[in-house]
Motif scaffolding. Sequence first.
Motif, PDB file in Angstrom:
ATOM      1  N   ILE A 287      -0.554  11.364   3.158  1.00  0.00           N
ATOM      2  CA  ILE A 287      -0.875  12.013   4.445  1.00  0.00           C
ATOM      3  C   ILE A 287      -0.445  13.479   4.454  1.00  0.00           C
ATOM      4  CG2 ILE A 287      -0.844   9.887   5.820  1.00  0.00           C
ATOM      5  CD1 ILE A 287       1.957  10.874   6.879  1.00  0.00           C
TER       6      ILE A 287
ATOM      7  N   TYR B 276       1.435   3.666  13.603  1.00  0.00           N
ATOM      8  CA  TYR B 276       2.398   2.605  13.883  1.00  0.00           C
ATOM      9  C   TYR B 276       3.122   2.319  12.577  1.00  0.00           C
ATOM     10  CZ  TYR B 276       4.303  -1.801  15.742  1.00  0.00           C
ATOM     11  OH  TYR B 276       5.141  -2.804  16.178  1.00  0.00           O
TER      12      TYR B 276
ATOM     13  N   ALA C 225      -2.243  -1.396  -0.764  1.00  0.00           N
ATOM     14  CA  ALA C 225      -2.718  -1.361   0.627  1.00  0.00           C
ATOM     15  C   ALA C 225      -4.216  -1.054   0.651  1.00  0.00           C
ATOM     16  CB  ALA C 225      -1.941  -0.307   1.414  1.00  0.00           C
TER      17      ALA C 225
ATOM     18  N   ILE D 141       8.219   7.453   6.611  1.00  0.00           N
ATOM     19  CA  ILE D 141       8.328   8.681   5.806  1.00  0.00           C
ATOM     20  C   ILE D 141       9.786   9.144   5.773  1.00  0.00           C
ATOM     21  CG2 ILE D 141       5.941   9.411   6.223  1.00  0.00           C
ATOM     22  CD1 ILE D 141       7.161  11.447   8.295  1.00  0.00           C
TER      23      ILE D 141
ATOM     24  N   GLY E  31      -1.679   0.759   5.937  1.00  0.00           N
ATOM     25  CA  GLY E  31      -1.336  -0.554   5.380  1.00  0.00           C
ATOM     26  C   GLY E  31      -2.592  -1.366   5.086  1.00  0.00           C
TER      27      GLY E  31
ATOM     28  N   TRP F  86       6.105   1.803  -2.031  1.00  0.00           N
ATOM     29  CA  TRP F  86       5.345   0.981  -1.079  1.00  0.00           C
ATOM     30  C   TRP F  86       4.508  -0.053  -1.824  1.00  0.00           C
ATOM     31  CZ3 TRP F  86       7.208   1.311   3.567  1.00  0.00           C
ATOM     32  CH2 TRP F  86       7.937   2.460   3.896  1.00  0.00           C
TER      33      TRP F  86
ATOM     34  N   VAL G 274      10.825   6.840  -0.621  1.00  0.00           N
ATOM     35  CA  VAL G 274       9.751   6.624   0.365  1.00  0.00           C
ATOM     36  C   VAL G 274       8.627   7.643   0.244  1.00  0.00           C
ATOM     37  CG1 VAL G 274      11.182   5.432   2.069  1.00  0.00           C
ATOM     38  CG2 VAL G 274      10.972   7.927   2.196  1.00  0.00           C
TER      39      VAL G 274
ATOM     40  N   TRP H   5       6.649  -5.622   7.677  1.00  0.00           N
ATOM     41  CA  TRP H   5       6.080  -4.879   8.805  1.00  0.00           C
ATOM     42  C   TRP H   5       4.702  -5.379   9.181  1.00  0.00           C
ATOM     43  CZ3 TRP H   5       6.810  -2.545   3.932  1.00  0.00           C
ATOM     44  CH2 TRP H   5       5.648  -2.413   3.163  1.00  0.00           C
ATOM     45  N   ASP H   6       4.035  -6.075   8.236  1.00  0.00           N
ATOM     46  CA  ASP H   6       2.631  -6.428   8.427  1.00  0.00           C
ATOM     47  C   ASP H   6       2.524  -7.595   9.406  1.00  0.00           C
ATOM     48  OD1 ASP H   6       0.080  -7.913   7.851  1.00  0.00           O
ATOM     49  OD2 ASP H   6      -0.201  -6.169   6.568  1.00  0.00           O
TER      50      ASP H   6
ATOM     51  N   PHE I 258      -1.422   5.772   0.855  1.00  0.00           N
ATOM     52  CA  PHE I 258      -1.347   6.219  -0.548  1.00  0.00           C
ATOM     53  C   PHE I 258      -0.993   5.095  -1.505  1.00  0.00           C
ATOM     54  CE2 PHE I 258       3.218   8.374  -0.386  1.00  0.00           C
ATOM     55  CZ  PHE I 258       3.785   7.166   0.012  1.00  0.00           C
ATOM     56  N   ALA I 259      -0.726   3.898  -1.007  1.00  0.00           N
ATOM     57  CA  ALA I 259      -0.371   2.770  -1.889  1.00  0.00           C
ATOM     58  C   ALA I 259      -1.647   2.044  -2.316  1.00  0.00           C
ATOM     59  CB  ALA I 259       0.563   1.809  -1.172  1.00  0.00           C
TER      60      ALA I 259
ATOM     61  N   GLY J 146      -1.004   5.993   7.297  1.00  0.00           N
ATOM     62  CA  GLY J 146      -0.186   4.917   6.717  1.00  0.00           C
ATOM     63  C   GLY J 146      -0.696   3.568   7.203  1.00  0.00           C
TER      64      GLY J 146
END
Length: 203
Positions: free
Chosen positions: A98, A115, A77, A121, A53, A11, A5, A22-23, A73-74, A51
């Motif tokens: 982050i 959220y 995303a 993390i 997304g 991710w 993770v 999660w989206d 960081f993805a 984060g």
Amino acid sequence: MKDDVNSPRKWEADYERKTDGWDLGGPTPVFKRLALRASRELILGRMIVLGAGRGHDAREFARNGFQVIAVDFASHAVQEMHRLADPDAPVEILQNDIFALPETLDQSFDYVLEYTCFCAIDPKRRAEYADVVTRLLKPNGIYIDLAFPLDGRKGGPPFAVTETEILNLFQGRGFRLVSREEPAESISPRRNAEALFIFQKLN
Ligand SMILES: C[S@@+](CC[C@H](N)C(=O)[O-])C[C@H]1O[C@@H](n2cnc3c(N)ncnc32)[C@H](O)[C@@H]1O
């Protein structure tokens, strides 16, 4: 690496394989209420979304007049945030870990929003995460945390969170709990497993 993770590759793989359950496909319902209320009461400001997304929540706050930076960081995303960008609700998009944000961002936000980032993390990094939030906020700044999942599940991500841990992390860093609620708008699979905490940094 693909299950770590701490690595964006884990991710990115979720986004690519569409294992990104999660989206919500749009802004988080309780954040729509908060953003509208803040905009009506003119308590707008500069916000960072950790984060982020695909950036649905970041754009929702921007639509309501907040000045928003969305961090993830993805690369998938980040590409999605660019694709979904709304010219009427500009959001600054930052591809960054982050835990390695530039010092120029220190103490520069009125709001930090999270959220399903805190639960994503590595749980061993939660104190470090709370230090990041503390660093980013201006004195008297507000941390908005829709904490999920509060259901004691084993394993993750999402890794379980507890109210006691959240209170200890932030009250221990001089934050005041402004409010806590279980939002009526939570989507049904997450109802009774999430709570909205609003904290104020006091110095
Ligand atoms: C479970 S997803 C939630 C995304 C978004 N908040 C939402 O509700 O749709 C977690 C996101 O946090 C990002 N993330 C995880 N660890 C991160 C880190 N250390 N730095 C930046 N982004 C991170 C992931 O790339 C992923 O997009």
